[in-house]
Structure formats: C-alpha cells, structure tokens
Design an enzyme around this catalytic site. Structure first.
Site, PDB file in Angstrom:
ATOM      1  N   SER A 227       0.848  -1.193   0.000  1.00  0.00           N
ATOM      2  CA  SER A 227       0.000   0.000   0.000  1.00  0.00           C
ATOM      3  C   SER A 227       0.881   1.240   0.000  1.00  0.00           C
ATOM      4  O   SER A 227       1.788   1.370   0.823  1.00  0.00           O
ATOM      5  CB  SER A 227      -0.902   0.013   1.233  1.00  0.00           C
ATOM      6  OG  SER A 227      -1.498   1.266   1.407  1.00  0.00           O
ATOM      7  N   LYS A 228       0.606   2.135  -0.916  1.00  0.00           N
ATOM      8  CA  LYS A 228       1.328   3.405  -0.963  1.00  0.00           C
ATOM      9  C   LYS A 228       1.103   4.178   0.336  1.00  0.00           C
ATOM     10  O   LYS A 228       2.008   4.857   0.835  1.00  0.00           O
ATOM     11  CB  LYS A 228       0.836   4.236  -2.153  1.00  0.00           C
ATOM     12  CG  LYS A 228       1.516   5.590  -2.312  1.00  0.00           C
ATOM     13  CD  LYS A 228       2.936   5.468  -2.792  1.00  0.00           C
ATOM     14  CE  LYS A 228       3.504   6.837  -3.173  1.00  0.00           C
ATOM     15  NZ  LYS A 228       4.908   6.747  -3.580  1.00  0.00           N
ATOM     16  N   ARG A 229      -0.070   4.028   0.881  1.00  0.00           N
ATOM     17  CA  ARG A 229      -0.423   4.726   2.113  1.00  0.00           C
ATOM     18  C   ARG A 229       0.492   4.307   3.267  1.00  0.00           C
ATOM     19  O   ARG A 229       0.746   5.077   4.176  1.00  0.00           O
ATOM     20  CB  ARG A 229      -1.882   4.449   2.455  1.00  0.00           C
ATOM     21  CG  ARG A 229      -2.424   5.248   3.639  1.00  0.00           C
ATOM     22  CD  ARG A 229      -3.919   5.089   3.786  1.00  0.00           C
ATOM     23  NE  ARG A 229      -4.324   3.729   4.044  1.00  0.00           N
ATOM     24  CZ  ARG A 229      -4.887   2.924   3.144  1.00  0.00           C
ATOM     25  NH1 ARG A 229      -5.101   3.358   1.919  1.00  0.00           N
ATOM     26  NH2 ARG A 229      -5.248   1.693   3.448  1.00  0.00           N
TER      27      ARG A 229
END
Length: 462
Positions: A227-229
């Site tokens: 996840s980029k988050r």
C-alpha cells in the site's frame, strides 16, 4: 428499441485472435500490482500472437489526479510494455477512453432493461440497477482458481448507470470488454467476488464471457497487502531510487508466476516466449526489496559501457574528480558498475573522493594484510617520501612505487597498500584499490591525506 445499433456493434467486434487489455483509472501512481496486471496481460497477448490494448477507465471523475494518465503512458513505455491499441495510437475499436464512450453505456443499459437483466429504481428513475436472480447460483471458471460457484442470494444488485448518466465500473468494463473483443481478462483476485455479477450481465445479453485470469495479491508481508499509504514503493518510487525498469519488470513477472525451473533472469522478449497462464500461482507473493536489489545489480552488470554511462550519468556527475579527465571517468565507471545494486548509491560509494571521512586508526589494523598500527605508521612515512619524488601519476607507476617499497623493506605488498588505501579513503571498503584512489585524488590531495594519517598515528604514540 431499434436493434440495429446493437447488431452493427456485434459485426464490428474483432474475433479470431487473442485480445487482452490493461484498463487503469487515472487516479495516481502505478503500484506494483497494477504493473503486474499490465505485464501479464501483455505477455499473454504476445505469447499468443495477439493484441494488447490500453483502455483508460476515467468515469470516476472525483478520484482523477492531474497528470496520472500521462504517467500511465510513461510507465508502460519505460517498461517496454507497448500497447497495440490505445487512446494515443488508435485501433480497431475506438475510442479507448471510457468518458468518450458515454453514450454507448446508456443504450446498452436501456437494452438490458428490455431484456429483463436490469431495472430502474422507483425513487430514482435515472438510476439503472442490475437484476439478480432470486434463487439458484452463478458459476464461472477461472484459469487460476478453477470453478467457482456463488449463491445468487449473496450477490448485490449493483448500480449500472448512475443518476448523472455515467456508468459504474462494474457495467462499463463488461460492455467495453465485449465490444473490444477481449478474450482474456487479467485482474487481481479481489475481483473474484464481483465476477459472478459480470457473468450474469454476459448471460443477460446473450454473450460469451471471456477467459478469466485472477492473480493473487502482492503482499508487503504475510498479513498486509502492499500500500502506498503505508510507504510501499510505486514504480515511480523504485525508478527514482535507481532501479532499472527492465529489472523491475523481470522481478514483478515472478511475483505470482513461476517459469518452472531455476532460472530467474529474463528479458521482456524472453518472458513473452516463456510465459504461461498455468505458471500463475494461487498464493500471494511477498514483495522483497532485497531480492529486487539483487535483480537490479545483475541488470546493471549486463549493461554495455555506453548503456551504463547513459543511465548513470546524473549520479556519476555528482562524484568529485569524475569530470576531471576522460581517464578518471573511465576508471570510475569501470569500478562502479560491478559494485552497485542501485544507481542512487553511486554518489555515496565515491563520497570519500570529495571529502575525507573522519576515521579511527583501528582501520589500519588488518590481519590478512599483515597490517598493524606500527607497520602502517612506517609504511605511510615511506609512501610520503617516495610519492613526493614521483613525477608520473598513473596506476602503473604508482603500483611500481608501492611494489618497490615493499621489496626494499622486506614486507608484503599489502603492508604498504592497505594503509595507503585507508589513509586516502578513510574507510575500510572502497570501490578501488590504493593506486586507483591515488590517481583519482591527484598527487597533492593523495599526499595531503597520507600526511593526515601520519599525524593521526603519531598522536596515538605509534
């Protein structure tokens, strides 16, 4: 309803060859899972002499990010994943941007209402929903996961056309895939639960569904998806860190696919020849940045001198003395290429050329080289005296000087070269040996650093 529109569309559908598609939404960066989907779809098409299509699914206007569409083109191009049909190059079934196909979806939704596969909401007549049978089950076959059956009672009646007249993803992708003649659909396993509803749409229209290839997720670890988050890298992040696109593509291909055997390194062309749907795993794959660094190092080593110079130019030019002479540049390139696994690590590898690090005299002690503090102090004094008299300043001449000193004092050559390298670099591990570092530093700087070392050792009473 006049059925000419639909019958004409059926006549225009390309048939008889494998056709795959990558259909991203322009909502941001290209994450690793997206890249793998594009790659597998491309490889399936190329392996079978078919057509790979890029379609932009931009109906969710609220989530669009400026520049994201161009980033999709740029990423695919840098990876060598070149669409045969796309918004930019055109093709047999244009347009390839969903917002430009808006009128098509409304007509098919109205047609589906007539066929009984959809209905209008009583409180929102502009909204059209899919009609799901109240009993029975829907079965479909996936080339990775096998036959899957879902009770119809577990399926929601999705919105197909929203109140603004735009289609939802769940409807538009079915219409587009059919009209574009898509034969094989590659997507993530998170879409397995939605596929029964897609199949019911195909069934309601009387169409033959495509082959489905659902791929397991790419994970950060055993519990969490990437996840980029949460800080996991996108393709752009990896490229900025100094990973070569070819290495990324090769590694991503193996995240969920096995070629069957021990071989790991494949060019894109070799992947196209070797790829099989049967090799796709049902199990999630864990993204291992250490493994990717290994792939990258191998790809860097395989570059020609010209290729390496081109891809590493920005980082090479940050090195002190790189531009001092063509000879220096060649030495640095030759010593750098086999020693790095990231292009972004080049400047750090050679940072000592710009500024001598602060180091302790314990670095002069090395058992294998027979170097002690006492022998290092003596060798550095010999070196300073000899090098101050040396007019030639090249690798061959300096090697001869150090060899002659070791022979004259009856010690191993390493007794001279080890402390010379430590004194000039200020660190135990360097990309070059003592003579190469001396040449890159130049005579004045090399002797200055040797003098600093002599004072360090003298200050400790050696």
């Amino acid at each position: 309803m006049n059925n000419t529109f639909f019958t004409d569309n059926e006549k225009n559908i390309p048939r008889g060859t494998v056709r795959t598609r990558f259909a991203p939404s322009p909502t941001g960066y290209m994450h690793v899972g997206n890249l793998r989907t594009a790659l597998y779809a491309y490889l399936i098409a190329k392996k079978n002499g078919g057509t790979f299509i890029l379609r932009i699914e931009d109906t969710d206007k609220a989530r669009q990010v400026e520049g994201a569409e161009e980033l999709i083109y740029k990423t695919l191009a840098s990876c060598g994943i070149i669409p045969d049909e796309s918004p930019k190059v055109g093709g047999l079934t244009p347009p390839y941007i969903q917002s430009e196909r808006r009128g098509i979806y409304k007509q098919y939704a109205e047609y589906l209402v007539e066929l009984g596969g959809a209905y209008r909401d009583a409180e929102a007549p502009d909204v059209i929903r899919q009609r799901i049978p109240q009993d029975g089950a829907t079965t479909f076959s996936d080339l990775v996961y096998g036959t899957i059956t879902t009770p119809n009672a577990d399926l929601d009646e999705n919105v197909l056309i929203k109140s603004d007249g735009l289609p939802t993803y769940n409807f538009a992708n079915v219409i587009d895939d059919h009209l574009m003649g898509i034969t094989h659909i590659v997507r993530g396993s998170e879409y397995l639960s939605s596929t029964p509803k897609y199949n019911l749409l195909y069934e309601a229209f009387g169409w033959t569904p495509p082959e489905y290839i659902h791929c397991p997720p790419v994970m950060r670890d055993k519990q969490n998806k990437m996840s980029k988050r949460h800080g996991d890298p996108s393709f752009e992040d990896l490229a900025e860190q100094g990973f070569l696109p070819a290495a990324i593509v090769n590694y991503v291909a193996l995240l969920g696919w096995s070629p069957g055997g021990e071989r790991e390194l494949f060019t894109l062309s070799e992947l196209s020849d070797s790829f099989t749907i049967e090799g796709i795993s049902k199990s999630p794959s864990i993204f291992d940045i250490i493994k990717l660094r290994y792939f990258n190092s191998e790809y860097i080593k395989r570059l020609t001198d010209e290729e390496f110079r081109a891809v590493a130019a920005e980082d090479l030019n940050k090195i002190a003395s790189y531009s001092a002479s063509p000879e220096n540049a060649l030495v640095i390139e030759r010593l750098t290429q086999p020693r790095i696994d990231l292009l972004s690590g080049i400047a750090e590898l050679w940072a000592f050329l710009g500024e001598l690090p602060d180091y302790g005299t314990e670095l002069f002690v090395h058992a294998k080289s027979k170097s002690t503090l006492e022998s290092a102090a003596a060798a550095i004094v010999w070196l300073i005296d000899a090098l101050e008299q040396e007019d030639s300043w090249d690798n061959e001449s300096l090697t001869a000087v150090m060899t002659e000193l070791s022979e004259a004092h009856g010690v191993k050559k390493s007794v001279v070269m080890w402390p010379a390298r430590i004194a000039m670099a200020g660190q135990a591990v360097t990309p070059g040996g003592a003579t190469e570092i001396a040449v890159l530093l130049g005579k004045a700087e090399a002797i200055r650093r040797l003098t600093i070392a002599a004072k360090k050792l003298s200050a400790e009473g050696v």
